[in-house]
Structures are given as C-alpha cells and as structure tokens.
Design an enzyme around this catalytic site. Sequence first.
Site, mmCIF file in Angstrom:
data_model
loop_
_atom_site.group_PDB
_atom_site.id
_atom_site.type_symbol
_atom_site.label_atom_id
_atom_site.label_comp_id
_atom_site.label_asym_id
_atom_site.label_seq_id
_atom_site.Cartn_x
_atom_site.Cartn_y
_atom_site.Cartn_z
ATOM 1 N N SER A 179 59.925 20.052 21.852
ATOM 2 C CA SER A 179 61.369 20.242 21.959
ATOM 3 C C SER A 179 62.098 18.992 22.451
ATOM 4 O O SER A 179 63.315 18.949 22.451
ATOM 5 C CB SER A 179 61.665 21.417 22.897
ATOM 6 O OG SER A 179 60.964 21.262 24.113
ATOM 7 N N GLY A 195 53.633 22.827 26.252
ATOM 8 C CA GLY A 195 52.595 23.856 26.244
ATOM 9 C C GLY A 195 51.742 23.884 27.498
ATOM 10 O O GLY A 195 50.627 24.417 27.497
ATOM 11 N N TRP A 261 56.318 17.181 28.163
ATOM 12 C CA TRP A 261 57.255 17.962 27.336
ATOM 13 C C TRP A 261 58.701 17.491 27.350
ATOM 14 O O TRP A 261 59.509 17.958 26.552
ATOM 15 C CB TRP A 261 57.168 19.440 27.676
ATOM 16 C CG TRP A 261 57.470 19.845 29.098
ATOM 17 C CD1 TRP A 261 56.553 20.098 30.072
ATOM 18 C CD2 TRP A 261 58.740 20.101 29.696
ATOM 19 N NE1 TRP A 261 57.178 20.476 31.239
ATOM 20 C CE2 TRP A 261 58.521 20.482 31.032
ATOM 21 C CE3 TRP A 261 60.062 20.036 29.238
ATOM 22 C CZ2 TRP A 261 59.560 20.797 31.907
ATOM 23 C CZ3 TRP A 261 61.105 20.342 30.105
ATOM 24 C CH2 TRP A 261 60.834 20.727 31.425
ATOM 25 N N ASN A 279 52.584 20.223 34.963
ATOM 26 C CA ASN A 279 51.629 20.806 35.898
ATOM 27 C C ASN A 279 50.213 20.709 35.352
ATOM 28 O O ASN A 279 49.994 20.809 34.150
ATOM 29 C CB ASN A 279 51.967 22.279 36.159
ATOM 30 C CG ASN A 279 51.923 23.100 34.875
ATOM 31 O OD1 ASN A 279 52.823 23.001 34.052
ATOM 32 N ND2 ASN A 279 50.871 23.891 34.685
ATOM 33 N N ASP A 321 53.644 24.606 40.255
ATOM 34 C CA ASP A 321 54.248 24.284 38.952
ATOM 35 C C ASP A 321 55.361 23.246 39.086
ATOM 36 O O ASP A 321 56.412 23.366 38.471
ATOM 37 C CB ASP A 321 54.773 25.545 38.239
ATOM 38 C CG ASP A 321 55.213 25.244 36.804
ATOM 39 O OD1 ASP A 321 54.578 24.389 36.165
ATOM 40 O OD2 ASP A 321 56.200 25.850 36.346
ATOM 41 N N ASP A 323 56.085 20.471 37.708
ATOM 42 C CA ASP A 323 55.976 19.516 36.598
ATOM 43 C C ASP A 323 56.649 18.199 36.976
ATOM 44 O O ASP A 323 57.783 18.207 37.460
ATOM 45 C CB ASP A 323 56.679 20.059 35.351
ATOM 46 C CG ASP A 323 55.927 21.216 34.700
ATOM 47 O OD1 ASP A 323 55.197 21.913 35.415
ATOM 48 O OD2 ASP A 323 56.091 21.406 33.486
ATOM 49 N N ARG A 344 60.941 17.564 40.213
ATOM 50 C CA ARG A 344 61.076 19.009 40.379
ATOM 51 C C ARG A 344 60.694 19.439 41.789
ATOM 52 O O ARG A 344 61.177 20.435 42.312
ATOM 53 C CB ARG A 344 60.143 19.685 39.362
ATOM 54 C CG ARG A 344 60.711 20.950 38.815
ATOM 55 C CD ARG A 344 60.213 21.144 37.404
ATOM 56 N NE ARG A 344 59.281 22.260 37.321
ATOM 57 C CZ ARG A 344 58.876 22.789 36.172
ATOM 58 N NH1 ARG A 344 59.307 22.293 35.026
ATOM 59 N NH2 ARG A 344 58.045 23.798 36.160
ATOM 60 N N ASN A 415 65.466 20.061 37.005
ATOM 61 C CA ASN A 415 64.601 20.389 35.879
ATOM 62 C C ASN A 415 64.907 19.451 34.715
ATOM 63 O O ASN A 415 65.113 18.256 34.926
ATOM 64 C CB ASN A 415 64.752 21.873 35.522
ATOM 65 C CG ASN A 415 63.564 22.436 34.765
ATOM 66 O OD1 ASN A 415 63.315 22.085 33.619
ATOM 67 N ND2 ASN A 415 62.799 23.307 35.403
ATOM 68 N N ALA A 555 65.557 27.981 30.514
ATOM 69 C CA ALA A 555 64.531 28.663 31.302
ATOM 70 C C ALA A 555 65.091 29.675 32.299
ATOM 71 O O ALA A 555 64.425 30.657 32.623
ATOM 72 C CB ALA A 555 63.680 27.629 32.052
HETATM 73 CA CA LIG Z 1 55.002 23.911 33.939
#
Ligand SMILES: [Ca+2]
Length: 583
Positions: A179, A195, A261, A279, A321, A323, A344, A415, A555
């Site tokens: 994306s 992913g 990502w 992560n 998490d 990231d 994050r 984010n 999200a």
């Molecule tokens: Ca993640």
Amino acid sequence: MRIKLLSFLVAAGCAAMAGQSAMAAGVTDQMIENDAKSTGDVLSWGVGPQGQRYSPLKTVNTGNVNKLVPVWSFSFGGEKQRGQESQPIVHEGKMYVTASYSRIFALDAKTGAKLWKYEHRLPDGIMPCCDVINRGAAIYDNLVIFATLDAQLVALNKDTGDVVWKEKIDDYAAGYSASAAPLIAGGLLLTGVSGGEFGVIGRVEARNPKTGALVWVRPVVEGHMGKKYDANGNASDNGVSGTTGKTWPGDLWKTGGAATWLGGTYNPKTGLAYFGTGNPAPWNSHLRKGDNLYSCSTVAIDVKTGQIVWHYQNTPNDGWDFDGVNEFVTYDDGGQVLGGKADRNGFFYVNDAKTGKLVNAFPFVKKVTWATGIDLKTGRPNFVPENRPGDPTAGADGKKGNTVFAAPSFLGGKNQMPMAYSPDTKLFYVPANEWGMEIWNEPITYKKGAAYLGAGFTIKTLNDGPIGALRAIDPKSGKIVWEAPNNAPLWGGVLTTGGNLVFWGTPEGYLQAADAKTGKILWKFQTGSGVVAPPITWEDKGEQYVAVASGWGGAVPLWGGDVAKKVNYLEQGGSMWVFKLAK
Ligand SMILES: [Ca+2]
Ligand SMILES: [Ca+2]
C-alpha cells in the site's frame, strides 16, 4: 492525391515528433532529486525523496491564507469509499492520485476533469491489515507506478492509463499486501512489503522502473539471503542480512515479520535509502528472546549495492507492536546530514544519516510506559520490565500472560501519517496521538495466511480530553515548541511552506493551516469526510494550489477499540480537494 499523401506524411511526422516531445517530457532522476525545490510539480511521496514535505512557495502565506477557497473537488466514486491515505503526484498540469481498493485516477490539475482511471482487479482473500488504502504512486519517465493490495506493482502510461508492465511482489494468500508509494532512488524503483501480522519476511526490492525487472532484493530479517539479478533476470546471492541466529532463537527468523510497509525515503547526498521496519513476528515477545534484528528499526541501504550500510533499532525485542516503519526524514544541520523519526513507540530519534549514530532521542508524547528513556551513549532504551505484557507460560493455565496497560497504544505516538520538516523554522511538525492499550500475550504457532500475533488487546483513551495533537518539535532541544490539540486521533500527514504555514487534515473533516512559528490556526475548510492523507502544494502560472484527499478510514475504525467507538460518528467518503486564493 499527391497533396493527400503529403499531408499524411506531415501528420506522421508530427506524430513522431509528438512522441519525441512526450519522451523528452518524461520524468528523470534529476527532476525527482530536485523535487523539493521545483515548485511547479510534486514528483515524489514526501514532496522530495528526503520526505521533508516542505515547499518554498509563499504566494499563500500567513497574511492571506484565510482567502483560500476550493477550486474543484473530484469524487473517487462508486461505493468504494473507506480510507483515502493517498498523496497525489502533480506533473505538467496533471494530477495522479491513488484511491482505496487499488484504484488510480489521472485528473486535470486545473479543473479536476477526469483524464483516465485504472481499477485493479482484486482477488477474494486479500489480507490488508489496516483498511483497503493506498498511499500514492511514483512517477518516472512516462510511467506512473503504484502498488496494489494483492501485492503487485502496476506501471501505467501517464498519458493514456494503459498498463505498460505488471509484476507480482509476493503471494497475497500468505498475507503479503502493498500500500506504500514506491520510491525512486538512484534510477531504481524501491518498494517494501506489508503483512507483518502474518509472519511475512520484510524486505526492500529494487527494480528497473521502466520494465519492472528486479535488480536486487534485501531482506530485513537477520538470516535471510540477499539477491541480485543480471540483465537476463538470473539471480545470484548478495550476502546474508546480519548473522543467522544471532538475535533470534531457533527458527523464528524464518517467519520474522519486520514488514517494510510504509516505504522509504532517500537522500542523494548519502546515496542511502532509509526504510523503517515493522514489528517482529509474532507479537508475543517471550517466544523470541533477543533483539530480533532488523525489526522495529531504521535500515539504511546503499541503493547501488543493495547492502545494509547501517541500522538503528528503535525497539529491541518489541513486545507492543511498535512498528518502526515511520519515515526517516533527512535534513542539513550545519553541514551534517541528520535524520529525524517520530517512532510509534513514543520517542523522537535523531540519527546521523551517514552512520546511523544516535544524536538525540526524547519522548514526543506525554505518556510512555515501556521505557523511561533512551540512553544516548548505548542507543538502547531503558526498559520498564514490569510493563511488558507477561509470559503466558508463567501464567496459571499457561494460556494467558499478565495483562498490562501500555502507552502509547500499538496505534502509536505517531503512525503512518507523515510529518514535515521546515528548514526555515528548523522544526518538525508531528501528528501525534495520546492513547494506551490493555495488552496480553497468548501461545501461538505460525500458520501460513493466518494472523500471527500471540496477543490480545483493547485500545483505550487516556482521559476524556483530545487524543490528537499537531506538535512543533525542536530536534535539537527535544522541546515541544507549540501544539494544536485535536479531539479525534490525527491520521493525516503534514505539509509546511515558505509562507510560514503548516497544513494538516483532521478526522473531523477539516483541512487547516496554522502559523508555523506559533501554531495559531489561521484557516480551515470542511471537506465532508475525515482527512487521513497528507496535503501537497504546487504553483501554476503564478497561482499556488493546495490539495488533499478526503475520506475517513484506515486503522483506527478497524482496530481502535474504545477510541473507535468514540469516533464512530465520522462518515466515510472519497474525494480530492484543491484550493487557491480567491481573486
Ligand atoms: Ca504491526
Ligand atoms: Ca517539485
């Protein structure tokens, strides 16, 4: 007869010349490297590959921004709404903007008239974690190139919308998707993968942007082999990333996550592309003792060789998490090239862009529970061990570890929404959020195409006050110079200009502008749905245009727990808005 033949020849000649001039007007590496300075176009995600999102334009400034009015609006149409996180490209009077469900539109930048549209046919069973969004296209030569939710790359002729090449990045059935906007760097097209919640392997791929052919692949999970490709597409080994098994126990590196990502940034001075990594997989950190390189890191890759030159890990052995994908934005500081990153995990980091050496680190949100600070000597966080979610094997039934309250939440101090840096004020403008989560760990084993977390969670508000805040941050002092609070969590990006302005959008639907020095809001406009995309600006014939996509999603509504409930009154949409000064 003879005249007809002649006119045919003349027409053919003209067509050939038109073909040549179209080629001559193709976008070059030099144009992309100069994008931040060229005010008539926007050729890269980040308004320049460094990602500063700064335009020197000052036609619109603090004195007249209150006279901004809409020029046109374009609906992305259909019932395909959901989150619109795209930053458009503008070139020679045309705008190229991607939309939800892997669509891309070419529009007349002056009028909003549609020139062409491409809708990617998506298979059933795609697994995007965080809405069916797309963050934008790259432009190169005569192509616009974007990534799709089924993990493919599509290159289209910028004038006709015809597909020129298509390449598969990876298997969507294994959880891969894409994306981010591709990055053009050193004549190559660089892309990452999404992913990380499915145990994919994060990596950066370099392709020939004209053909889509692979040039090199660099995995960002320790132990995996890098590859390079010759002109015939034959692969050869290009060295293992890191040392197999050094920072991972057992075989967990084989499904180690670290998804790249959000894409990357590039600095032509260093020759390095900077990609953030997500992560480590699974979320349950007790299963993978060690730092788990190169997860939750900034990874600097030499674009010529495909080798990792340096890495800096923001969250070793991540258990929340956190990231580390957020954009690494390089800037000049008295001759030294530095890079800033609002992670994050709630800390803002400044690293030397050539070596990765940590220069500064400080919190940019008010509540951080997982660490008390970052040690500037060692570069490592000072963890608070009792605030890590507990080990399920130590629990009463072995099925659930201790629940902890953690801040920031995994949705992050910041984010995907990109920040901006102004070389005028020397401040970063960071869309920040204050929230927390209850999080616990569970046992988990890897299964292809299934969520690979080993954790449960609920996102929580910290109080009844505003969640979001646009913060002006001094990277030298670590001070918040000003902030503009916002009730809903901010999820769009930021733009700053030579007109001493900062532009950003809100989930409540406003595109707004503030004085870059003081934070005083000088203008706002209601776009009809939430803004979760970064604004851009350009000029045409002496007039300055400002544009942003509108369309609530991403999200937060999907994963936001108590916060999602708090903002569930917000309506979806899907449109492009363009503004200029009223005459
Ligand atoms: Ca993640
Ligand atoms: Ca430009």
